[in-house]
Design a protein around this motif. Structure first.
Motif, PDB file in Angstrom:
ATOM      1  N   HIS A 186       0.830  -1.205   0.000  1.00 36.05           N
ATOM      2  CA  HIS A 186       0.000   0.000   0.000  1.00 36.05           C
ATOM      3  C   HIS A 186       0.867   1.258   0.000  1.00 36.05           C
ATOM      4  N   PRO A 189       3.673   1.013  -4.391  1.00 38.16           N
ATOM      5  CA  PRO A 189       3.211   0.012  -5.359  1.00 38.16           C
ATOM      6  C   PRO A 189       4.332  -0.393  -6.322  1.00 38.16           C
ATOM      7  N   LEU A 204      -4.417  -4.032  -7.561  1.00 39.79           N
ATOM      8  CA  LEU A 204      -5.066  -3.269  -6.498  1.00 39.79           C
ATOM      9  C   LEU A 204      -6.473  -3.795  -6.229  1.00 39.79           C
ATOM     10  N   PHE A 236      -2.903   6.151 -10.200  1.00 41.88           N
ATOM     11  CA  PHE A 236      -2.931   4.995  -9.297  1.00 41.88           C
ATOM     12  C   PHE A 236      -3.389   5.400  -7.901  1.00 41.88           C
ATOM     13  N   ARG A 237      -2.857   6.509  -7.382  1.00 42.57           N
ATOM     14  CA  ARG A 237      -3.217   6.930  -6.027  1.00 42.57           C
ATOM     15  C   ARG A 237      -4.691   7.321  -5.926  1.00 42.57           C
ATOM     16  N   GLN A 240      -6.562   4.145  -5.956  1.00 45.22           N
ATOM     17  CA  GLN A 240      -6.343   3.457  -4.682  1.00 45.22           C
ATOM     18  C   GLN A 240      -7.217   4.050  -3.578  1.00 45.22           C
ATOM     19  N   GLU A 241      -7.265   5.369  -3.496  1.00 46.25           N
ATOM     20  CA  GLU A 241      -8.077   6.020  -2.465  1.00 46.25           C
ATOM     21  C   GLU A 241      -9.555   5.735  -2.686  1.00 46.25           C
ATOM     22  N   THR A 244     -10.276   2.011  -1.944  1.00 42.91           N
ATOM     23  CA  THR A 244     -10.167   1.759  -0.508  1.00 42.91           C
ATOM     24  C   THR A 244     -11.400   2.269   0.223  1.00 42.91           C
TER      25      THR A 244
END
Length: 321
Positions: A186, A189, A204, A236-237, A240-241, A244
């Protein structure tokens, strides 16, 4: 070209006053009007009228010279309250034109500096994440692996009475090791660096939704254009957020991840059919996504989805300034 184009503001005001006084002197010199040693009312009226004309003419010329600056000051007051910084319009010529160019150039430099500082901060943050992830992998991860091997040796023949306790301890260490690896992935990556954005997004979704009952639909366009490292990292971030948040809070049954190109834009969409955003939601995760999007000149929209749920849409210009 105006004869006063290269003059400073004070020089323009002095020149305007000089023209008015010169014209007034010429009128008095060549007119038949005279003033006796003991002025009479009619002569005083002529002088007052002449003085009034000079004041009005001087006021007009000074106003013409300073009105563009007044407009520029008004625009600057408006610019100061805008986020992001807007640019002032061109008043059309003269000193105000040069000032507007200088102000816009200054605003460009300020924004470029802010953007560079933000990029540097992001790079420092990612470097720190990488360092922590490496320490978790090389330090804590290896220590837990060694403990797990020792426990495996103790649970062999001759240690039957302790087998149940050792089994529980072994499972606890294995769970801790999996958690450390998950935190390390996490934080940094590595799959993004090794295999690219497409594989990183697939990994992910597998990490977040493998054990649950959420149906994941992925639609990642094959043959995406080559993207700069900072763009790939921001995409990507943001994904990811968003994913999540779905895994932790949405209580969704289905989540969709799409990455494609639309015209000259790269478009990332993460949508779910969960509870949706609460009114006035503005957590650190949302702020972080908006800040990261701004770093690469992208536009981020987070809102409620038609029919229930949440949709996150990131639009990244492929032709960057």
């Amino acid at each position: 070209m105006s004869p006063t184009r290269g003059l400073s503001l004070s020089s323009r005001v002095i020149a305007s006053n000089g023209v008015v006084f010169l014209l007034g002197t010429a009128v008095l010199a060549f007119s038949p009007a005279t003033v006796s040693r003991q002025p009479v009312i009619s002569e005083l009226v002529v002088l007052l009228v002449g003085l009034g004309i000079m004041i009005v003419a001087n006021s007009f010329l000074v106003r013409v010279a300073l009105t563009p600056l007044d407009r520029l000051v008004t625009q600057l007051d408006q610019v100061r309250s805008n986020e992001p910084l807007a640019r002032v319009s061109d008043p059309g010529g003269g000193l105000a034109h040069r000032l507007s160019l200088a102000v816009n150039d200054l605003l460009d430099r300020i924004e470029a500096g802010q953007r560079q500082n933000a990029v540097s901060a992001l790079a420092a943050q990612e470097a720190e994440r990488s360092r922590i992830a490496q320490e978790l992998h090389d330090g804590v991860g290896q220590s837990l692996t060694a403990v797990l091997l020792e426990l495996g040796a103790l649970s062999g023949p001759g240690h039957a009475p302790a087998e149940p306790a050792l089994a529980r301890l072994r499972e606890g260490v294995r769970a801790s090791l999996d958690e450390v690896r998950s935190v390390a992935r996490h934080l940094r990556p590595h799959v993004l660096e090794d295999l690219g954005l497409r594989s990183a997004l697939a990994a992910l979704t597998n990490d977040l939704f493998t054990t649950g009952d959420v149906l994941v639909r992925r639609g990642i366009l094959p043959g995406l254009p080559a993207l700069p490292d900072d763009v790939e990292l921001v995409v990507f971030r943001v994904a990811q957020e968003a994913l999540t948040n779905v895994a932790r809070h949405a209580r969704a049954r289905t989540v969709e991840l799409a990455l494609s190109t639309v015209g000259a834009q790269l478009v990332l969409v993460v949508a779910d059919d969960g509870r949706g955003l609460p009114p006035g939601a503005a957590g650190t995760g949302l702020r972080g996504m908006h800040e990261r999007a701004a770093l690469i000149g992208a536009r981020l929209h987070v809102g409620r989805r038609d029919g229930g749920g949440t949709v996150v849409e990131l639009r990244v210009p492929l032709e960057r300034p």
